[in-house]
Design an enzyme around this catalytic site. Sequence first.
Site, short mmCIF file in Angstrom:
data_model
loop_
_atom_site.label_atom_id
_atom_site.label_comp_id
_atom_site.label_asym_id
_atom_site.label_seq_id
_atom_site.Cartn_x
_atom_site.Cartn_y
_atom_site.Cartn_z
N GLU A 183 0.78 -1.25 0.14
CA GLU A 183 -0.05 -0.11 -0.06
C GLU A 183 1.01 1.20 -0.11
O GLU A 183 1.03 1.95 0.99
CB GLU A 183 -1.03 -0.16 1.21
CG GLU A 183 -1.91 -1.21 1.03
CD GLU A 183 -3.11 -1.18 2.07
OE1 GLU A 183 -3.17 -0.12 2.72
OE2 GLU A 183 -4.14 -1.88 2.05
N GLU B 205 -5.55 -8.51 0.21
CA GLU B 205 -6.30 -8.23 1.57
C GLU B 205 -7.80 -7.82 1.15
O GLU B 205 -8.07 -7.14 0.32
CB GLU B 205 -5.80 -7.05 2.17
CG GLU B 205 -4.59 -7.11 2.84
CD GLU B 205 -4.12 -5.95 3.72
OE1 GLU B 205 -4.86 -5.03 4.18
OE2 GLU B 205 -2.78 -5.69 3.87
C1 NOJ Z 1 -4.85 -2.19 4.60
C2 NOJ Z 1 -3.18 -2.56 5.36
O1 NOJ Z 1 -2.35 -3.00 4.66
C3 NOJ Z 1 -3.32 -3.15 6.91
O2 NOJ Z 1 -2.29 -2.96 7.74
C4 NOJ Z 1 -4.46 -2.82 7.56
O3 NOJ Z 1 -4.66 -3.06 8.91
C5 NOJ Z 1 -5.71 -3.01 7.04
N1 NOJ Z 1 -5.71 -2.27 5.67
C6 NOJ Z 1 -7.13 -2.58 7.52
O4 NOJ Z 1 -7.29 -1.16 7.58
#
Ligand code: NOJ
Length: 450
Positions: free
Chosen positions: A166, A356
């Site tokens: 990200e 994710e």
């Molecule tokens: C994206 C992130 O990569 C992760 O670290 C985070 O906990 C989740 N989104 C939920 O917000």
Amino acid sequence: MDRTFPKGFLWGTATASYQVEGAVTKDGRGPSIWDTYSHTPGRIKCGHNGDVACDQYNRYREDIALMKKLGLRAHRFSIAWPRIMPAGRGGVNEKGIDYYRRFIEGLLDAGIEPWVTLYHWDLPQALQDDFGGWKSSETSRCFADYCEVIASRFGDIIENFITINEFVCFTDWAYGVENGEYAPGEKLDNKGINQVRHNALLAHGMGVQAIRAAAPEARVGLADNAVVCVPVMETEEHIAAARRAYREKNAHFLTAVLEGRYPDFYLEEQGPDAPVFTEEEMRIIGSPVDFVGHNMYRAEHIMADPESSRGYTTVITPSSYPHMYAPWIEITPEITYWAPRFLSEIWGVKEIYITENGCACDDKVDEFGRINDTDRIFYLRNHLISARRATAEGIPLKGYFCWSLLDNFEWADGYTYRFGIVHVDYTTQKRTPKLSADYMSRVARENRIL
Ligand code: NOJ
């Protein structure tokens, strides 16, 4: 509708080092910018920090056994750079290497494929102090050296490497927001932030090359949370508008990686604020990847708009639009269809993973100690339905990693949001699989939506 996924579809969970490991001073780990940041008063909700988190550093065997029991075939986790190189560069900390070797071998013994992320935001503090962190391309170079260490030490037991997690979260949100939302919490001007983004892209590209050089068999990709553009309705004009918006809104991250250049409109728009770069750097940034990992939680709704100079408008989300427990997670399950579709249509990406997807819920433990998180199941099921639509149309979506295996340290929100399919009691560290863990377990075993 046939609810079955293609044979071999990969089912897994995901976590990240600072969010679950704890043990922040153990075995020679150096401090990261998130240690500093979370210990700065006022930065994190309730003054929480990742000092202990889920204590996975000490309990990883238990967590691996849990994953095995759930029948998951893959697990995505990140390596903490400051455990491997406590000062961010130079000396390698063998105890850090030993820990991850034990962890990875444990996964393999349990029949779980390790998918490793090299950077999930825990930058060694020393690089922040010495170079200003991502403000300097020195940090990109140090990242490549660290990647080289990881690939040469683990190339024999890891096949799938994810360079960066990200981009926007450790660039824009960390160096570009008033009162900084994420570590290190600085506020640069637009030109400054563009250079930070560029250095992050460069780190990705240099990382890809370093991993390939050290582990020729490795498969390399990234896990970006590109803005997912969903057409307001499925008509030709709105779909075309959303496709265009997807490429343009991600111009300075995913588009740059997949095209090896910044789109002209972006450079024109930024004018004197555009990042400074060389052609060689753009070639490095555009190094071919074996797969694209895409983290996704929510969408932007796009409509065709002949009035607008770009031909589309991003719809302002009505305040009555439904969302999950965390208000930012609006209910847009179409994302798991449209992101893979656009990745394949625009750039011909051949292998796509949802690295994710998940949500925070107001989980309650009932009188029998159970957590029946039907809202999380609702969220997951609907995203799987759209993912299934993608695979049914032949879009090369190959796997799905649920965020997260465990409730964990949710960055600036501390422990106030629980994303796990397994509940963590932070006082006792007891793990209790929620109903959603049962759901994901059955989905994975039967390879179909339930
Ligand atoms: C994206 C992130 O990569 C992760 O670290 C985070 O906990 C989740 N989104 C939920 O917000």
